[in-house]
Design a protein around this motif. Structure first.
Motif, PDB file in Angstrom:
ATOM      1  N   PRO A   1       4.591  -5.326 -22.739  1.00 58.38           N
ATOM      2  CA  PRO A   1       3.629  -6.002 -21.851  1.00 58.38           C
ATOM      3  C   PRO A   1       2.371  -6.425 -22.604  1.00 58.38           C
ATOM      4  CG  PRO A   1       3.583  -3.638 -21.485  1.00 58.38           C
ATOM      5  CD  PRO A   1       4.710  -3.886 -22.434  1.00 58.38           C
ATOM      6  N   THR A   2       1.766  -7.499 -22.132  1.00 62.69           N
ATOM      7  CA  THR A   2       0.515  -7.977 -22.730  1.00 62.69           C
ATOM      8  C   THR A   2      -0.653  -7.134 -22.226  1.00 62.69           C
ATOM      9  OG1 THR A   2       0.084  -9.564 -20.953  1.00 62.69           O
ATOM     10  CG2 THR A   2       1.472 -10.308 -22.797  1.00 62.69           C
ATOM     11  N   ASN A   3      -1.801  -7.283 -22.894  1.00 54.85           N
ATOM     12  CA  ASN A   3      -2.989  -6.555 -22.440  1.00 54.85           C
ATOM     13  C   ASN A   3      -3.394  -6.983 -21.034  1.00 54.85           C
ATOM     14  OD1 ASN A   3      -2.925  -5.430 -24.948  1.00 54.85           O
ATOM     15  ND2 ASN A   3      -4.894  -6.269 -25.659  1.00 54.85           N
ATOM     16  N   GLU A   4      -3.252  -8.275 -20.739  1.00 53.46           N
ATOM     17  CA  GLU A   4      -3.615  -8.776 -19.411  1.00 53.46           C
ATOM     18  C   GLU A   4      -2.712  -8.185 -18.331  1.00 53.46           C
ATOM     19  OE1 GLU A   4      -3.107 -10.633 -22.076  1.00 53.46           O
ATOM     20  OE2 GLU A   4      -5.219 -11.157 -22.531  1.00 53.46           O
ATOM     21  N   GLU A   5      -1.435  -8.101 -18.619  1.00 60.51           N
ATOM     22  CA  GLU A   5      -0.504  -7.520 -17.645  1.00 60.51           C
ATOM     23  C   GLU A   5      -0.802  -6.050 -17.409  1.00 60.51           C
ATOM     24  OE1 GLU A   5       3.432 -10.321 -18.567  1.00 60.51           O
ATOM     25  OE2 GLU A   5       3.131  -8.421 -19.640  1.00 60.51           O
ATOM     26  N   MET A   6      -1.054  -5.296 -18.461  1.00 59.84           N
ATOM     27  CA  MET A   6      -1.369  -3.881 -18.293  1.00 59.84           C
ATOM     28  C   MET A   6      -2.693  -3.692 -17.577  1.00 59.84           C
ATOM     29  SD  MET A   6       0.015  -1.984 -21.772  1.00 59.84           S
ATOM     30  CE  MET A   6      -0.842  -3.061 -22.942  1.00 59.84           C
ATOM     31  N   ASP A   7      -3.674  -4.537 -17.883  1.00 58.94           N
ATOM     32  CA  ASP A   7      -4.971  -4.419 -17.221  1.00 58.94           C
ATOM     33  C   ASP A   7      -4.853  -4.710 -15.727  1.00 58.94           C
ATOM     34  OD1 ASP A   7      -7.930  -4.061 -17.581  1.00 58.94           O
ATOM     35  OD2 ASP A   7      -7.936  -6.089 -16.720  1.00 58.94           O
ATOM     36  N   THR A   8      -4.006  -5.666 -15.356  1.00 57.18           N
ATOM     37  CA  THR A   8      -3.790  -5.982 -13.946  1.00 57.18           C
ATOM     38  C   THR A   8      -3.167  -4.792 -13.208  1.00 57.18           C
ATOM     39  OG1 THR A   8      -3.505  -8.328 -14.454  1.00 57.18           O
ATOM     40  CG2 THR A   8      -2.639  -7.548 -12.347  1.00 57.18           C
ATOM     41  N   VAL A   9      -2.179  -4.168 -13.836  1.00 55.82           N
ATOM     42  CA  VAL A   9      -1.526  -3.013 -13.223  1.00 55.82           C
ATOM     43  C   VAL A   9      -2.503  -1.844 -13.093  1.00 55.82           C
ATOM     44  CG1 VAL A   9       0.259  -1.261 -13.551  1.00 55.82           C
ATOM     45  CG2 VAL A   9       0.786  -3.665 -13.973  1.00 55.82           C
ATOM     46  N   LEU A  10      -3.289  -1.593 -14.131  1.00 60.06           N
ATOM     47  CA  LEU A  10      -4.232  -0.470 -14.092  1.00 60.06           C
ATOM     48  C   LEU A  10      -5.282  -0.675 -13.002  1.00 60.06           C
ATOM     49  CD1 LEU A  10      -4.789   0.280 -17.905  1.00 60.06           C
ATOM     50  CD2 LEU A  10      -3.306   1.489 -16.281  1.00 60.06           C
TER      51      LEU A  10
ATOM     52  N   LEU B   1      -3.674   0.042  -9.653  1.00 60.94           N
ATOM     53  CA  LEU B   1      -3.486   1.485  -9.451  1.00 60.94           C
ATOM     54  C   LEU B   1      -4.808   2.159  -9.075  1.00 60.94           C
ATOM     55  CD1 LEU B   1      -1.087   2.340 -12.427  1.00 60.94           C
ATOM     56  CD2 LEU B   1      -0.495   2.103 -10.010  1.00 60.94           C
ATOM     57  N   GLU B   2      -5.889   1.747  -9.721  1.00 66.29           N
ATOM     58  CA  GLU B   2      -7.185   2.322  -9.384  1.00 66.29           C
ATOM     59  C   GLU B   2      -7.598   1.976  -7.958  1.00 66.29           C
ATOM     60  OE1 GLU B   2     -10.304   3.099 -12.790  1.00 66.29           O
ATOM     61  OE2 GLU B   2      -9.606   1.029 -12.921  1.00 66.29           O
ATOM     62  N   ASP B   3      -7.268   0.774  -7.513  1.00 63.45           N
ATOM     63  CA  ASP B   3      -7.650   0.339  -6.174  1.00 63.45           C
ATOM     64  C   ASP B   3      -6.773   0.937  -5.081  1.00 63.45           C
ATOM     65  OD1 ASP B   3      -9.629  -1.217  -7.301  1.00 63.45           O
ATOM     66  OD2 ASP B   3      -8.422  -3.067  -7.301  1.00 63.45           O
ATOM     67  N   ASN B   4      -5.550   1.322  -5.412  1.00 64.26           N
ATOM     68  CA  ASN B   4      -4.588   1.729  -4.390  1.00 64.26           C
ATOM     69  C   ASN B   4      -4.156   3.191  -4.473  1.00 64.26           C
ATOM     70  OD1 ASN B   4      -3.499  -0.900  -2.853  1.00 64.26           O
ATOM     71  ND2 ASN B   4      -3.960  -1.434  -4.981  1.00 64.26           N
ATOM     72  N   LEU B   5      -4.520   3.875  -5.541  1.00 63.73           N
ATOM     73  CA  LEU B   5      -4.136   5.283  -5.673  1.00 63.73           C
ATOM     74  C   LEU B   5      -5.373   6.158  -5.789  1.00 63.73           C
ATOM     75  CD1 LEU B   5      -1.155   5.212  -8.221  1.00 63.73           C
ATOM     76  CD2 LEU B   5      -1.093   4.931  -5.743  1.00 63.73           C
ATOM     77  N   ASP B   6      -5.149   7.431  -5.611  1.00 60.96           N
ATOM     78  CA  ASP B   6      -6.206   8.412  -5.820  1.00 60.96           C
ATOM     79  C   ASP B   6      -6.265   8.744  -7.311  1.00 60.96           C
ATOM     80  OD1 ASP B   6      -8.171  10.276  -5.445  1.00 60.96           O
ATOM     81  OD2 ASP B   6      -6.835  11.843  -4.688  1.00 60.96           O
ATOM     82  N   ALA B   7      -6.629   7.747  -8.106  1.00 62.48           N
ATOM     83  CA  ALA B   7      -6.652   7.883  -9.571  1.00 62.48           C
ATOM     84  C   ALA B   7      -7.757   7.010 -10.134  1.00 62.48           C
ATOM     85  CB  ALA B   7      -5.307   7.484 -10.171  1.00 62.48           C
ATOM     86  N   SER B   8      -8.325   7.453 -11.252  1.00 59.98           N
ATOM     87  CA  SER B   8      -9.442   6.726 -11.861  1.00 59.98           C
ATOM     88  C   SER B   8      -9.437   6.936 -13.370  1.00 59.98           C
ATOM     89  CB  SER B   8     -10.765   7.209 -11.258  1.00 59.98           C
ATOM     90  OG  SER B   8     -11.869   6.641 -11.924  1.00 59.98           O
TER      91      SER B   8
ATOM     92  N   ALA C   1       0.100   9.132  -6.550  1.00 63.15           N
ATOM     93  CA  ALA C   1      -0.697   9.746  -7.612  1.00 63.15           C
ATOM     94  C   ALA C   1      -0.077  11.072  -8.054  1.00 63.15           C
ATOM     95  CB  ALA C   1      -2.131   9.965  -7.129  1.00 63.15           C
ATOM     96  N   GLU C   2       0.499  11.821  -7.112  1.00 58.84           N
ATOM     97  CA  GLU C   2       1.143  13.089  -7.456  1.00 58.84           C
ATOM     98  C   GLU C   2       2.490  12.870  -8.143  1.00 58.84           C
ATOM     99  OE1 GLU C   2       0.158  16.238  -7.105  1.00 58.84           O
ATOM    100  OE2 GLU C   2      -1.809  15.691  -6.336  1.00 58.84           O
ATOM    101  N   ASP C   3       3.231  11.859  -7.684  1.00 60.27           N
ATOM    102  CA  ASP C   3       4.566  11.584  -8.227  1.00 60.27           C
ATOM    103  C   ASP C   3       4.688  10.073  -8.444  1.00 60.27           C
ATOM    104  OD1 ASP C   3       7.168  11.552  -9.015  1.00 60.27           O
ATOM    105  OD2 ASP C   3       8.017  12.214  -7.108  1.00 60.27           O
ATOM    106  N   PRO C   4       4.219   9.564  -9.586  1.00 56.61           N
ATOM    107  CA  PRO C   4       4.170   8.115  -9.813  1.00 56.61           C
ATOM    108  C   PRO C   4       5.530   7.417  -9.766  1.00 56.61           C
ATOM    109  CG  PRO C   4       2.808   9.280 -11.416  1.00 56.61           C
ATOM    110  CD  PRO C   4       3.601  10.314 -10.698  1.00 56.61           C
ATOM    111  N   ALA C   5       6.619   8.153  -9.926  1.00 50.57           N
ATOM    112  CA  ALA C   5       7.942   7.525  -9.848  1.00 50.57           C
ATOM    113  C   ALA C   5       8.198   6.925  -8.473  1.00 50.57           C
ATOM    114  CB  ALA C   5       9.033   8.538 -10.192  1.00 50.57           C
ATOM    115  N   LEU C   6       7.439   7.362  -7.448  1.00 48.34           N
ATOM    116  CA  LEU C   6       7.596   6.798  -6.111  1.00 48.34           C
ATOM    117  C   LEU C   6       7.175   5.338  -6.051  1.00 48.34           C
ATOM    118  CD1 LEU C   6       6.227   9.778  -3.969  1.00 48.34           C
ATOM    119  CD2 LEU C   6       8.606   9.050  -4.177  1.00 48.34           C
ATOM    120  N   ILE C   7       6.496   4.854  -7.068  1.00 51.08           N
ATOM    121  CA  ILE C   7       6.059   3.455  -7.074  1.00 51.08           C
ATOM    122  C   ILE C   7       7.249   2.511  -7.077  1.00 51.08           C
ATOM    123  CG2 ILE C   7       5.945   3.013  -9.553  1.00 51.08           C
ATOM    124  CD1 ILE C   7       3.206   2.138  -6.997  1.00 51.08           C
ATOM    125  N   ASP C   8       8.401   2.986  -7.504  1.00 55.49           N
ATOM    126  CA  ASP C   8       9.601   2.149  -7.511  1.00 55.49           C
ATOM    127  C   ASP C   8      10.371   2.224  -6.197  1.00 55.49           C
ATOM    128  OD1 ASP C   8       9.353   0.903  -9.935  1.00 55.49           O
ATOM    129  OD2 ASP C   8      10.478   2.398 -11.048  1.00 55.49           O
TER     130      ASP C   8
END
Length: 304
Positions: free
Chosen positions: A216-225, A228-235, A277-284
Motif C-alpha cells: 500500500p502507498t502512504n496515502e492509502e495507509m494514512d486514509t485507513v489510519l 480507524l481513529e474516527d470510527n474505533l476506540d483507538a488513537s 478495537a478489541e478484535d480488529p479481525a472483525l473489520i472483515d
C-alpha cells in the motif's frame, strides 16, 4: 457458547448461557403431554374428568341439579377461566404440570428470540491469531521469522517478484522500505513489527499476492489510519492504534468502502468502536445473514 455483546463501557455484557437442556424444554413438554394422553387412553393412568372445555351451567336438555347436589358439584369444579365463561372440565396433575412447563418454555424462547440480534458470543468465539507474533516460529529454542512474512528477503532472493510487479528489483525494495518507514514514523512500530506488518499486507490475508506483492502507498495507509481513529476506540497518541495494526495488519490493505460495509452490517447490540478495537479481525465482517445462512460465513457478523 454464550450470548454476549459489547457495551459502551468496553465490557462484555452477558445475556446468559445458551443451555441446550433449556432449549429442549418445549419439545420435552410436548413429548410428556403426548405420552400422558396415550397412557390415559390405555387405562394405565386413572381417568379423571373429561379433558375438554365446555360452557358453565347444565348440559343442554339436562334438568337443573338439586341445591345440595349443585353445591357439591360446584365445589369440585375448577374456577372459571376469565370472562369467557369457559372452564376446564379436569386435568390430570401431570398433564397440568407438562402444559405449564410447555407454555412457560415457549414464552421464554420467544422472548429470547425477540430480544436482540442472535449473536453467538464474540467473547467466546475462537479467535485466530493474525498478529505480528504469528509470523514467528520456534526453531531450536529460538524464534525465527517465517520466510513468507519476510518480504525484504523475498525481494532480494527472487528477482521475478519485481518482474511480475513491472518494476526493477531496486524499485520494489525501495517501495517496501518506504512503507516500513511510514509505520515506524506514524505509529512508532519497531523494526521487526513494521517489517512483518507490511509483509503481511503485501502478501494478503489469503496469500493472494504471494507472487506479486501489493504494497500500500502512504496515502492509502494514512486514509485507513484516519478512518480507524474516527470510527474505533483507538488513537495514535496512546499507542492503541499501533496495537490495532499489529493485531491485524491486513486492515491496511482495506478500502474505505469495505470498512464502511463492516460498520453498516454490525448488529445493533454490538458497540462497533469497542468490539473492533478489541478484535480488529472483525473489520472483515462485511455481511450479516441474521440467522438465514447465505454461504458468506467468513464475512458474516452472525457467525461471530
Amino acid at each position: 457458547s454464550n450470548r454476549s455483546r459489547f457495551d459502551g463501557s468496553g465490557q462484555v455484557a452477558r445475556k446468559g448461557p445458551l443451555c441446550p437442556r433449556r432449549e429442549m424444554l418445549p419439545f420435552l413438554g410436548i413429548i410428556v403431554v403426548c405420552t400422558l394422553c396415550r397412557l390415559r387412553r390405555g387405562g394405565i393412568i386413572s381417568q379423571g374428568p373429561a379433558f375438554a372445555i365446555s360452557p358453565l351451567g347444565p348440559a343442554n336438555g339436562a334438568a337443573p341439579a338439586a341445591p345440595a347436589a349443585a353445591a357439591v358439584a360446584a365445589s369440585r369444579r375448577a374456577p372459571a377461566l376469565g370472562a369467557s365463561g369457559l372452564r376446564p372440565q379436569g386435568f390430570h396433575p401431570l398433564e397440568a404440570a407438562a402444559l405449564a412447563m410447555l407454555g412457560a418454555s415457549c414464552a421464554a424462547w420467544r422472548r429470547r428470540q425477540r430480544g436482540s440480534t442472535a449473536m453467538q458470543g464474540l467473547k467466546d468465539r475462537v479467535k485466530k491469531d493474525f498478529s505480528t507474533k504469528s509470523a514467528m516460529i520456534r526453531k531450536l529454542g529460538k524464534l525465527v521469522l517465517q520466510r513468507e512474512f519476510d518480504m525484504r528477503a523475498q525481494i532480494m532472493e527472487d528477482p521475478k517478484l519485481a518482474i511480475r510487479s513491472g518494476i526493477t528489483q531496486e524499485e520494489l525494495l525501495a517501495d517496501f522500505e518506504r512503507a516500513v518507514n511510514y509505520l515506524r514514523t506514524e505509529l512508532g512500530c519497531n523494526n521487526l513489527e513494521s517489517d512483518i506488518c507490511i509483509s503481511k499486507v503485501a502478501t494478503g490475508l489469503y496469500m493472494q499476492h504471494l507472487g506479486r506483492p501489493s504494497i500500500p502507498t502512504n496515502e492509502e495507509m494514512d486514509t485507513v489510519l484516519r478512518w480507524l481513529e474516527d470510527n474505533l476506540d483507538a488513537s495514535r497518541s496512546n499507542d492503541s492504534l499501533r496495537i490495532v495494526i499489529e493485531k491485524y495488519p491486513f486492515v491496511l490493505g482495506r478500502s474505505i468502502e469495505e470498512l464502511e460495509e463492516s460498520r453498516r452490517f454490525c448488529p445493533e447490540d454490538i458497540d462497533f468502536d469497542v468490539a473492533v478495537a478489541e478484535d480488529p479481525a472483525l473489520i472483515d465482517k462485511t455481511y450479516n445473514c441474521d440467522g438465514i445462512c447465505a454461504n458468506q460465513c467468513t464475512q458474516c457478523w452472525y457467525n461471530g
